[in-house]
Design a protein around this motif. Structure first.
Motif, PDB file in Angstrom:
ATOM      1  N   SER A  57       0.836  -1.195   0.000  1.00 46.84           N
ATOM      2  CA  SER A  57       0.000   0.000   0.000  1.00 46.84           C
ATOM      3  C   SER A  57       0.871   1.246   0.000  1.00 46.84           C
ATOM      4  O   SER A  57       1.881   1.296   0.698  1.00 46.84           O
ATOM      5  CB  SER A  57      -0.874   0.007   1.250  1.00 46.84           C
ATOM      6  OG  SER A  57      -1.523   1.253   1.398  1.00 46.84           O
ATOM      7  N   PHE A 151      -3.822   6.408  -4.480  1.00 44.98           N
ATOM      8  CA  PHE A 151      -4.594   5.223  -4.869  1.00 44.98           C
ATOM      9  C   PHE A 151      -5.271   5.435  -6.217  1.00 44.98           C
ATOM     10  O   PHE A 151      -6.148   4.673  -6.602  1.00 44.98           O
ATOM     11  CB  PHE A 151      -5.618   4.879  -3.779  1.00 44.98           C
ATOM     12  CG  PHE A 151      -4.980   4.331  -2.544  1.00 44.98           C
ATOM     13  CD1 PHE A 151      -4.744   2.978  -2.418  1.00 44.98           C
ATOM     14  CD2 PHE A 151      -4.567   5.183  -1.531  1.00 44.98           C
ATOM     15  CE1 PHE A 151      -4.130   2.475  -1.284  1.00 44.98           C
ATOM     16  CE2 PHE A 151      -3.957   4.689  -0.395  1.00 44.98           C
ATOM     17  CZ  PHE A 151      -3.736   3.330  -0.268  1.00 44.98           C
ATOM     18  N   VAL A 160     -10.303   0.355   0.270  1.00 41.08           N
ATOM     19  CA  VAL A 160      -9.064  -0.397   0.136  1.00 41.08           C
ATOM     20  C   VAL A 160      -8.892  -1.234   1.391  1.00 41.08           C
ATOM     21  O   VAL A 160      -8.890  -0.692   2.509  1.00 41.08           O
ATOM     22  CB  VAL A 160      -7.845   0.538  -0.044  1.00 41.08           C
ATOM     23  CG1 VAL A 160      -6.596  -0.273  -0.334  1.00 41.08           C
ATOM     24  CG2 VAL A 160      -8.088   1.562  -1.146  1.00 41.08           C
ATOM     25  N   ILE A 162      -6.358  -3.463   3.452  1.00 48.14           N
ATOM     26  CA  ILE A 162      -4.908  -3.627   3.570  1.00 48.14           C
ATOM     27  C   ILE A 162      -4.640  -4.542   4.757  1.00 48.14           C
ATOM     28  O   ILE A 162      -5.151  -4.313   5.861  1.00 48.14           O
ATOM     29  CB  ILE A 162      -4.227  -2.252   3.776  1.00 48.14           C
ATOM     30  CG1 ILE A 162      -4.599  -1.305   2.628  1.00 48.14           C
ATOM     31  CG2 ILE A 162      -2.720  -2.408   3.905  1.00 48.14           C
ATOM     32  CD1 ILE A 162      -4.245   0.151   2.875  1.00 48.14           C
ATOM     33  N   ILE A 168      -1.973  -4.578   0.002  1.00 47.12           N
ATOM     34  CA  ILE A 168      -3.353  -4.395  -0.447  1.00 47.12           C
ATOM     35  C   ILE A 168      -3.945  -5.759  -0.788  1.00 47.12           C
ATOM     36  O   ILE A 168      -3.394  -6.503  -1.592  1.00 47.12           O
ATOM     37  CB  ILE A 168      -3.419  -3.480  -1.692  1.00 47.12           C
ATOM     38  CG1 ILE A 168      -2.908  -2.082  -1.343  1.00 47.12           C
ATOM     39  CG2 ILE A 168      -4.841  -3.419  -2.240  1.00 47.12           C
ATOM     40  CD1 ILE A 168      -2.754  -1.174  -2.540  1.00 47.12           C
TER      41      ILE A 168
END
Length: 192
Positions: A57, A151, A160, A162, A168
């Protein structure tokens, strides 16, 4: 000059035909391609630039409405769901009660950060949204759109998921039915 008008008209028609044959079906809806197809092409192109599941991420640090600084990226104690939203977004309004419920149900195992993309909103409207929906999870303010851009944000809401290692696991553009989003939450909790 009048003799050149038919020649110019013919050249414009030929140019239009050439553009249509080469680009019209995906890029120029006014030449006969559909707007939906154009949106799909643009969305696919933007999505190719977005971080993908399985990749680390992007990191960001934002201040929350509560004055605390929050960080995303790298290893954590528990997985995190990052929800990018705006107060005027109807799908965000539809999704908010589900996120509140998920926080109540999974908050001890999963962090949920609501990131108000304040570059497209106001702090006052974000605060009103939080009060209206009874949001208790941290709400971060992305005043310069820095986190959202990392992103490759293209729509609200964007969620998202994570994992604890900062990887991710899922990137969801738009709204999912609550049971589908909850299934994705359960999956990331099982793997953690």
């Amino acid at each position: 000059m009048r003799r050149n008008i038919p020649i110019l008209a013919l050249l414009l028609v030929l140019l239009g035909v050439a553009l249509y044959q080469n680009y019209g079906k995906g890029l120029f809806p006014f030449f006969g391609g559909s707007q939906a197809k154009q949106a799909q092409t643009l969305t696919a192109a933007l999505a190719e630039e977005a971080p993908k599941p399985g990749s680390l991420s992007p990191s960001f640090t934002l201040e929350g409405l509560d004055g605390t600084t929050y960080q995303v990226g790298g290893e954590r104690n528990k997985p995190v769901l990052v929800n990018f939203w705006a107060s005027w977004c109807d799908p965000c309004k539809e999704e908010a009660p589900d996120l509140v419920r998920f926080y109540e149900k999974y908050g001890d195992q999963l962090d949920i950060y609501g990131v108000n993309v304040t570059a497209y909103d106001t702090v006052e409207k974000a605060e009103g949204f939080v009060q209206e929906y009874g949001i208790e999870f941290p709400v971060l303010l992305d005043k310069k759109e820095e986190a959202y851009k990392k992103f490759n944000g293209m729509a609200f809401p964007t969620n998202v998921l994570i994992d604890k290692n900062g990887v991710i696991q899922d990137l969801i553009v738009g709204i999912l039915p609550p049971k589908d989003l909850e299934a994705k939450i359960k999956k990331i909790l099982k793997s953690s």
